[in-house]
Design a protein around this motif. Structure first.
Motif, PDB file in Angstrom:
ATOM      1  N   THR A 196       1.080  -1.170   0.146  1.00  0.00           N
ATOM      2  CA  THR A 196      -0.021  -0.152   0.199  1.00  0.00           C
ATOM      3  C   THR A 196       0.866   1.366  -0.236  1.00  0.00           C
ATOM      4  N   LYS A 197       1.973   1.044   0.174  1.00  0.00           N
ATOM      5  CA  LYS A 197       3.362   1.987   0.514  1.00  0.00           C
ATOM      6  C   LYS A 197       2.859   2.966   1.712  1.00  0.00           C
ATOM      7  N   ARG A 198       1.475   2.803   2.251  1.00  0.00           N
ATOM      8  CA  ARG A 198       0.998   3.543   3.453  1.00  0.00           C
ATOM      9  C   ARG A 198       2.268   3.805   4.397  1.00  0.00           C
ATOM     10  N   PHE A 199       2.142   4.991   5.502  1.00  0.00           N
ATOM     11  CA  PHE A 199       2.999   5.183   6.273  1.00  0.00           C
ATOM     12  C   PHE A 199       2.446   5.553   7.663  1.00  0.00           C
ATOM     13  N   GLY A 200       2.715   5.682   9.194  1.00  0.00           N
ATOM     14  CA  GLY A 200       2.549   7.004  10.151  1.00  0.00           C
ATOM     15  C   GLY A 200       3.336   6.235  10.931  1.00  0.00           C
ATOM     16  N   VAL A 201       3.210   7.476  11.792  1.00  0.00           N
ATOM     17  CA  VAL A 201       2.922   7.267  13.330  1.00  0.00           C
ATOM     18  C   VAL A 201       2.195   7.840  14.251  1.00  0.00           C
ATOM     19  N   CYS A 202       2.667   7.385  15.223  1.00  0.00           N
ATOM     20  CA  CYS A 202       2.428   7.622  16.500  1.00  0.00           C
ATOM     21  C   CYS A 202       2.885   8.400  18.166  1.00  0.00           C
ATOM     22  N   LEU A 203       1.898   8.857  19.120  1.00  0.00           N
ATOM     23  CA  LEU A 203       2.096   9.082  20.381  1.00  0.00           C
ATOM     24  C   LEU A 203       1.889   8.259  20.921  1.00  0.00           C
ATOM     25  N   MET A 204       2.861   7.715  22.175  1.00  0.00           N
ATOM     26  CA  MET A 204       2.446   6.472  22.402  1.00  0.00           C
ATOM     27  C   MET A 204       3.028   7.088  24.011  1.00  0.00           C
ATOM     28  N   ARG A 205       2.215   6.931  25.130  1.00  0.00           N
ATOM     29  CA  ARG A 205       2.656   6.846  26.637  1.00  0.00           C
ATOM     30  C   ARG A 205       2.254   5.614  26.953  1.00  0.00           C
ATOM     31  N   GLY A 206       3.507   5.235  27.353  1.00  0.00           N
ATOM     32  CA  GLY A 206       4.035   3.124  28.022  1.00  0.00           C
ATOM     33  C   GLY A 206       3.337   2.693  26.171  1.00  0.00           C
ATOM     34  N   ASP A 207       2.451   1.718  26.976  1.00  0.00           N
ATOM     35  CA  ASP A 207       1.927   1.110  25.332  1.00  0.00           C
ATOM     36  C   ASP A 207       0.543   1.360  25.308  1.00  0.00           C
ATOM     37  N   GLU A 208      -0.217   2.571  25.675  1.00  0.00           N
ATOM     38  CA  GLU A 208      -1.177   3.213  24.869  1.00  0.00           C
ATOM     39  C   GLU A 208      -1.347   3.977  23.963  1.00  0.00           C
ATOM     40  N   ILE A 209      -1.579   4.385  22.813  1.00  0.00           N
ATOM     41  CA  ILE A 209      -1.472   5.182  21.592  1.00  0.00           C
ATOM     42  C   ILE A 209      -2.643   5.941  22.163  1.00  0.00           C
ATOM     43  N   ALA A 210      -1.941   7.453  22.124  1.00  0.00           N
ATOM     44  CA  ALA A 210      -2.370   8.667  22.146  1.00  0.00           C
ATOM     45  C   ALA A 210      -3.610   9.447  21.393  1.00  0.00           C
ATOM     46  N   ALA A 211      -2.416   9.063  20.296  1.00  0.00           N
ATOM     47  CA  ALA A 211      -2.363  10.373  18.991  1.00  0.00           C
ATOM     48  C   ALA A 211      -2.335   8.895  17.479  1.00  0.00           C
ATOM     49  N   VAL A 212      -2.297   9.322  16.430  1.00  0.00           N
ATOM     50  CA  VAL A 212      -1.706   9.040  15.438  1.00  0.00           C
ATOM     51  C   VAL A 212      -2.173   9.920  14.351  1.00  0.00           C
ATOM     52  N   CYS A 213      -1.282   9.232  13.114  1.00  0.00           N
ATOM     53  CA  CYS A 213      -1.441  10.441  11.456  1.00  0.00           C
ATOM     54  C   CYS A 213      -0.589   9.483  11.020  1.00  0.00           C
TER      55      CYS A 213
END
Length: 292
Positions: A196-213
């Protein structure tokens, strides 16, 4: 697809199971032909001057996103109907082929839509002539016109966020979405699919996903942005930070980040402008839904 509320769900539509090709559509073969995926490239010239939805349309043509394409003929097609996974549809080429136009509309309402779990379509055209033609074709079905906001990325405006890394709060970690992370968070598996050539980044607090782009699709040298912040982490500036990281990653891949959203998503519009996206115009589209 990440689902958010009106604050940070850029796409604002639900991802639906994609309908596989319907074999009995060959009965209309003289008017409409469905292309095999290795033939999608032949319609590229029909969409090479479009001024919105570039990443979406070309992600299908380039084979990066699931989709279906129908043409009037395989040898030098003059019109093409493209379906991106979910409910987004696009039409390009000449609007003068009435036989094709009637056949594709009949296919949509007699075969395609009845097969969908959620019976809805959003159809975009790229010229006034096509929109007027669609007005007439879809009027008997009760379709209405809606609009989608389109933005253009301005690198100079984005530079105000050059120090975004310094604003990552204590206790949060920025991570690129990779196969290891996707094993722990299955929602990421489609993002790390190399096809798909998709990609992304995320902000984590410990093992929890806080925000994704992430890129909901990649095509035509553009990356279409999708962004989400977990409800309990909103109003902390995390969406801005994760979006900045995504934009820089896009540019490093020589991709132009793209932002589009529905007009009623005021916070999404505000975030786009904050990030350096310049509002261009509202694109009309035809909406049909079973419960409209």
């Amino acid at each position: 697809m990440w689902h958010g509320d009106m604050i940070e769900d850029v796409w604002g539509w639900r991802k639906r199971p994609f309908c596989h090709p319907i074999s009995n559509f060959t009965t209309r073969k003289s008017k409409v032909q469905e292309l095999a995926s290795n033939q999608f490239h032949i319609v590229a010239s029909l969409f090479n001057k479009i001024d919105h939805n570039i990443a979406v349309v070309h992600s299908v043509i380039e084979g990066n996103s699931p989709g279906r394409i129908f043409v009037d003929r395989v040898e030098v097609p003059t019109v093409a109907y493209l379906i991106f996974e979910g409910a987004f549809h696009y039409i390009g080429g000449t609007p003068a082929n009435d036989a094709f136009n009637q056949a594709i509309i009949s296919f949509l309402f007699e075969q395609f839509l009845p097969e969908q779990a959620e019976k809805e379509l959003v159809l975009f055209a790229f010229t006034t002539a096509w929109r007027e033609k669609l007005d007439a074709l879809l009027h008997p079905y009760g379709a209405i016109t809606i609009h989608r906001k389109i933005f253009r990325f301005d690198y100079a405006r984005f530079q105000v966020h050059a120090g975004w890394r310094e604003r990552i709060p204590d206790g949060f970690t920025l991570k690129h979405i990779d196969a290891e992370l996707a094993e722990k968070h299955p929602d990421f598996k489609s993002i790390v699919d190399a096809n798909t050539k998709r990609f992304g980044v995320c902000l984590m607090r410990g093992d929890e996903i806080a925000a994704v782009c992430s890129a909901v699709c990649v095509g035509g040298s553009e990356a279409e942005i999708d962004i989400f912040t977990d409800e309990k982490y909103r109003q902390q500036g995390l969406a801005t930070i994760v979006a900045c990281a995504f934009i820089e990653e896009s540019l490093s891949r020589k991709l132009t980040p793209n932002w589009a959203c529905w007009p009623e998503r005021k916070a999404s519009v505000a975030l786009a402008k904050k990030l350096g996206f310049v509002e261009q115009f509202d694109v009309p589209a035809h909406l049909w839904a079973e419960d409209l």
